[in-house]
Design a protein around this motif. Structure first.
Motif, mmCIF file in Angstrom:
data_model
loop_
_atom_site.group_PDB
_atom_site.id
_atom_site.type_symbol
_atom_site.label_atom_id
_atom_site.label_comp_id
_atom_site.label_asym_id
_atom_site.label_seq_id
_atom_site.Cartn_x
_atom_site.Cartn_y
_atom_site.Cartn_z
ATOM 1 N N VAL A 1 0.843 -1.203 0.000
ATOM 2 C CA VAL A 1 0.000 0.000 0.000
ATOM 3 C C VAL A 1 0.877 1.250 0.000
ATOM 4 N N THR A 2 1.941 1.220 0.776
ATOM 5 C CA THR A 2 2.843 2.365 0.859
ATOM 6 C C THR A 2 3.501 2.654 -0.484
ATOM 7 N N ASN A 3 3.778 1.614 -1.248
ATOM 8 C CA ASN A 3 4.416 1.774 -2.562
ATOM 9 C C ASN A 3 3.407 1.956 -3.685
ATOM 10 N N ASP A 4 2.141 2.179 -3.338
ATOM 11 C CA ASP A 4 1.063 2.387 -4.314
ATOM 12 C C ASP A 4 0.921 1.231 -5.295
ATOM 13 N N ASN A 5 1.208 0.023 -4.846
ATOM 14 C CA ASN A 5 1.086 -1.160 -5.692
ATOM 15 C C ASN A 5 -0.254 -1.832 -5.377
ATOM 16 N N VAL A 6 -1.326 -1.200 -5.817
ATOM 17 C CA VAL A 6 -2.676 -1.617 -5.461
ATOM 18 C C VAL A 6 -3.009 -3.017 -5.984
ATOM 19 N N VAL A 7 -2.414 -3.429 -7.070
ATOM 20 C CA VAL A 7 -2.733 -4.721 -7.679
ATOM 21 C C VAL A 7 -2.404 -5.883 -6.737
ATOM 22 N N ASP A 8 -1.294 -5.815 -6.011
ATOM 23 C CA ASP A 8 -0.872 -6.909 -5.134
ATOM 24 C C ASP A 8 -1.687 -6.993 -3.843
ATOM 25 N N ILE A 9 -2.456 -5.972 -3.542
ATOM 26 C CA ILE A 9 -3.234 -5.974 -2.302
ATOM 27 C C ILE A 9 -4.221 -7.132 -2.285
ATOM 28 N N GLU A 10 -4.841 -7.401 -3.409
ATOM 29 C CA GLU A 10 -5.824 -8.476 -3.490
ATOM 30 C C GLU A 10 -5.190 -9.830 -3.156
#
Length: 160
Positions: free
Chosen positions: A34-43
């Motif tokens: 989340v901190t690195n704005d990598n929203v795709v991996d959150i799921e």
């Protein structure tokens, strides 16, 4: 008989603690994503945590059934009412319960932090999308204006 029940309960709590530690690790890694704005991996992390939660749910049902059995045999209402002198396993049971409770608090704090960061990231993405859409409208307006003058002939009247 009560010793056997407490031993089983301890085994369940140990397994639950392992699963909660996995959830804690996934939540920490989710924080980095989340901190690195990598929203795709959150799921991915949400799915991994859900798998562990499903396992914990099954363990909780087993624990609950054993605990009810123990309450009836020992005529108690809470784990705290078990005598450690009479049942040495009760000390481990209480210790594991405290450890799980503390880990759950840490996970909850981290989850709340991640939630705030994720909302902020999503707001940034929404803002960027609004800017892109505004830019598209501006370009399409320019293209319309440009097409009007490219497709029509312009007559220039010059007098000498």
């Amino acid at each position: 008989m009560s010793e056997k029940i407490m031993n089983e309960m301890n085994l369940i709590l140990e397994e639950k603690l392992k699963l909660l530690n996995n959830i804690f690790k996934y939540t920490k890694r989710q924080e980095e994503v989340v901190t690195n704005d990598n929203v795709v991996d959150i799921e991915t992390f949400i799915k991994l945590k859900q798998i562990e939660i499903n396992k914990i749910d099954k363990l909780d049902i087993q624990f609950y059934n054993l605990f009810n059995e123990l309450k009836q045999k020992e005529n108690i209402l809470k784990l705290e009412n078990l005598e450690v002198k009479k049942y040495p396993q009760a000390k481990k049971l209480k210790s594991l319960t405290t450890e799980i409770f503390n880990l759950l608090k840490q996970i909850q704090v981290l989850e709340q932090k991640n939630s705030v960061a994720l909302k902020s990231t999503l707001e940034n993405v929404k803002s960027e999308l609004r800017n892109i859409n505004a830019g598209k409208k501006m370009v399409s307006g320019y293209n319309t204006y440009k097409n009007v003058y490219n497709n029509s002939s312009v007559i220039i009247d010059q007098k000498k």
